[in-house]
Motif scaffolding. Structure first.
Motif, PDB file in Angstrom:
ATOM      1  N   TYR A 144       2.469   1.907  -3.310  1.00 20.04           N
ATOM      2  CA  TYR A 144       1.706   2.101  -4.094  1.00 20.04           C
ATOM      3  C   TYR A 144       1.475   3.977  -4.369  1.00 20.04           C
ATOM      4  N   LEU A 145       1.100   3.929  -3.274  1.00 17.78           N
ATOM      5  CA  LEU A 145       0.834   5.460  -2.801  1.00 17.78           C
ATOM      6  C   LEU A 145       1.222   6.760  -3.512  1.00 17.78           C
ATOM      7  N   GLU A 190       2.721   8.909 -10.426  1.00 18.76           N
ATOM      8  CA  GLU A 190       3.262   9.045 -11.317  1.00 18.76           C
ATOM      9  C   GLU A 190       2.741   7.890 -12.230  1.00 18.76           C
ATOM     10  N   THR A 202      -1.613   4.272 -13.861  1.00 21.10           N
ATOM     11  CA  THR A 202      -0.623   4.783 -12.599  1.00 21.10           C
ATOM     12  C   THR A 202       0.087   4.055 -11.616  1.00 21.10           C
ATOM     13  N   TYR A 235       3.757   6.007  -5.592  1.00 18.93           N
ATOM     14  CA  TYR A 235       4.038   6.080  -7.241  1.00 18.93           C
ATOM     15  C   TYR A 235       2.328   5.921  -7.394  1.00 18.93           C
ATOM     16  N   MET A 236       1.351   6.883  -7.013  1.00 23.23           N
ATOM     17  CA  MET A 236       0.431   6.762  -7.376  1.00 23.23           C
ATOM     18  C   MET A 236       0.237   8.050  -8.661  1.00 23.23           C
ATOM     19  N   GLY A 280       1.033   2.797  -9.505  1.00 21.31           N
ATOM     20  CA  GLY A 280       0.842   2.248  -7.948  1.00 21.31           C
ATOM     21  C   GLY A 280       0.992   0.888  -7.173  1.00 21.31           C
ATOM     22  N   GLY A 313       4.228  -1.300  -6.292  1.00 21.11           N
ATOM     23  CA  GLY A 313       3.554  -2.489  -4.813  1.00 21.11           C
ATOM     24  C   GLY A 313       4.395  -3.551  -5.187  1.00 21.11           C
ATOM     25  N   LYS A 347       0.816  -0.803   0.089  1.00 17.01           N
ATOM     26  CA  LYS A 347       0.108   0.275  -0.080  1.00 17.01           C
ATOM     27  C   LYS A 347       0.854   1.182  -0.199  1.00 17.01           C
ATOM     28  N   GLN A 348       1.781   0.726   0.846  1.00 14.94           N
ATOM     29  CA  GLN A 348       2.672   2.400   0.788  1.00 14.94           C
ATOM     30  C   GLN A 348       3.433   2.897  -0.285  1.00 14.94           C
TER      31      GLN A 348
END
Length: 475
Positions: free
Chosen positions: A51-52, A57, A286, A54-55, A288, A292, A48-49
């Motif tokens: 993913y967020l 980009e 994304t 690079y949400m 993300g 992830g 999750k961290q």
């Protein structure tokens, strides 16, 4: 619903989302045997961290975001090495197994256009146990699907039937590792050898097993060969968001060589806007899921994956044995990994699915087909490990409940459907839906009746009914 005149407060927004989510089936208690692959809170938090982080980009342009190119090449190479590929094997990260399969089929089509231009009606051959995504790809890309039967004892693809199905129009053979419905690996060496013999491409759908099976092999399990060590395999798809336990929308499609992957890539310079280069289907996307996946794979490492897989395989063995111990049930075939299916000669599997759902366990019904009776599918993932005994107890109770239920009048339903089909009733779909209590776009409370209705329909009518239902559902 309109965009509000004034924006809502964060408290209002998240309160609404909390209430909306409360209507969903729960996945976080390890009682869902489909759709969700839960590695535990610590792994999920890492994914999750990342993913967020690079949400925002954009994966459209690796020259602007070179870190995404680095993450993608890392992830793809990890999967290639796990599947024992050499330095010539290449691949890309996609949004899921369906996109990976779409790309593999599109690549085969364009490869055939280049090397076999005489083929005007290209065909792909796949066993009836292969995933729906191949049918979707054929529909999207204008190909013909030639379906072949499976061995009704082993549920593996019948290679002799594939051989008989090859025509001058064939471009691609497909094998599964494993096929989702029964969890067994097709005879990939024989399928790939057949493809080589006829100068065809061979795709291995390892979306389900591409991470889990190689680690089982490392742990000493005796498994059928399916990876890059098999001569004749030209492409493989492997999902990371299934038994790789990465955040959703992460899969990998791989090719034996760059020369073959060329047919996957789309470019366009024919408009007044920027030059477009798409290695995969999506343009803007994304970063993300990619970040992830990179984070989870590095966080777990081989040791972490093997700990998960060891626990999952142990749970699967106990569940299979527990199901076999219930006199009314039988496991259809011993699986090669942590997916299996069971059926019954005396019980309605659709009613049993509803009974399990009432006890908080989400399992999947599978329609009966020639050679494969109606059954229940189970995918055992990590968070389900703790619930083996609870699952088996709920199953035993559900069996007893279903034994007391009045049977669904299947023949009566078929007779009503037959009468409506014979009369070309223009309200066929509305009336059929009403037979099982569906009005408008409401969701049914139980699936036994609607599953029986669908199974009773001819395949083409079944497809039309589902189109009509979902067309109304999203009104």
């Amino acid at each position: 619903m309109n965009i509000p005149a004034q924006g809502k407060s964060p408290e209002e927004i998240f309160e609404f989302l909390k209430i909306a989510k409360s209507h969903d089936l729960r996945w976080d208690d390890g009682r869902m045997y489909a759709y969700v692959y839960d590695p535990g809170q610590d792994v999920m938090e890492i994914g999750k961290q990342a993913y967020l982080a690079y949400m925002v980009e954009n994966g459209l342009d690796p020259t602007t975001f070179p870190s995404l190119l680095k993450l993608e090449t890392d992830v793809v190479r990890m999967v290639i090495n796990l599947l024992r590929g050499d330095e010539n094997v290449v691949g890309n990260v996609t949004t899921g197994g369906t996109e990976s399969i779409l790309l593999a089929v599109k690549t085969a089509r364009d490869w055939a256009r280049f090397y076999k231009p005489e083929i005007t009606r290209p065909e792909i051959i796949l066993c009836q146990t292969a995933h729906h995504a191949f049918h979707k790809a054929a529909q999207y890309f204008g190909l013909e699907v030639v379906l072949t039967p499976f061995d009704t004892t082993t549920f593996r693809a019948d290679v002799d039937a594939m051989r008989a199905a090859i025509t001058p129009n064939t471009i691609l053979l497909v094998g599964s590792a494993p096929a989702y419905s029964q969890g067994v690996v097709d005879p990939i060496p024989q399928i790939a050898a057949l493809a080589q013999q006829h100068g065809l491409l061979c795709h291995v759908d390892a979306c389900v097993g591409g991470i889990h099976l190689p680690f089982m092999r490392k742990m000493g399990y005796d498994l059928p060969p399916f990876d890059w060590t098999v001569p004749g395999v030209t492409s493989i798809s492997t999902d990371l968001h299934k038994f790789g336990y990465c955040p959703k929308q992460a899969s990998v499609v791989m090719y034996r060589s760059r020369e073959l992957r060329r047919f996957q890539i789309f470019t366009s310079t024919r408009t007044t806007c920027y030059t477009l280069i798409n290695p995969t289907i999506l343009s803007t996307k994304t970063g993300g899921p990619l970040a992830g996946a990179w984070a989870v794979m590095n966080y777990l490492g081989e040791e972490g994956y093997m700990n998960i897989i060891r626990a999952v395989q142990d749970a699967t063995e106990r569940m299979v044995a527990g199901v076999q111990a219930i006199p009314e049930l039988k496991v259809m075939v011993r699986p090669d990994m942590c997916l299996f299916a069971f059926t019954s000669d005396t019980l309605d599997m659709f009613q049993l699915t509803d009974a399990m759902l009432a006890k908080g366990f989400t399992v999947q019904s599978q329609f009966g087909k020639p050679g494969a009776p109606r059954n229940i599918h189970i995918s055992v993932q990590y968070s389900a490990v703790k619930n083996v005994e609870a699952f088996l107890e709920a199953l035993r109770q559900s069996v007893e409940e279903v034994k007391q239920m009045p049977p669904i009048d299947v023949e009566g339903m078929k007779a009503q459907l037959g009468a409506m089909l014979a009369s070309n009733d223009p309200a066929l779909f509305e009336k059929a839906a009403a037979m099982v209590g569906i009005q408008g776009n409401n969701l049914p409370s139980g699936m036994a009746l609607i599953s029986t209705l669908l199974e009773s329909m001819p395949d083409d009518i079944q497809s039309q009914f589902l189109v009509e239902y979902f067309n109304n559902l999203y009104a």
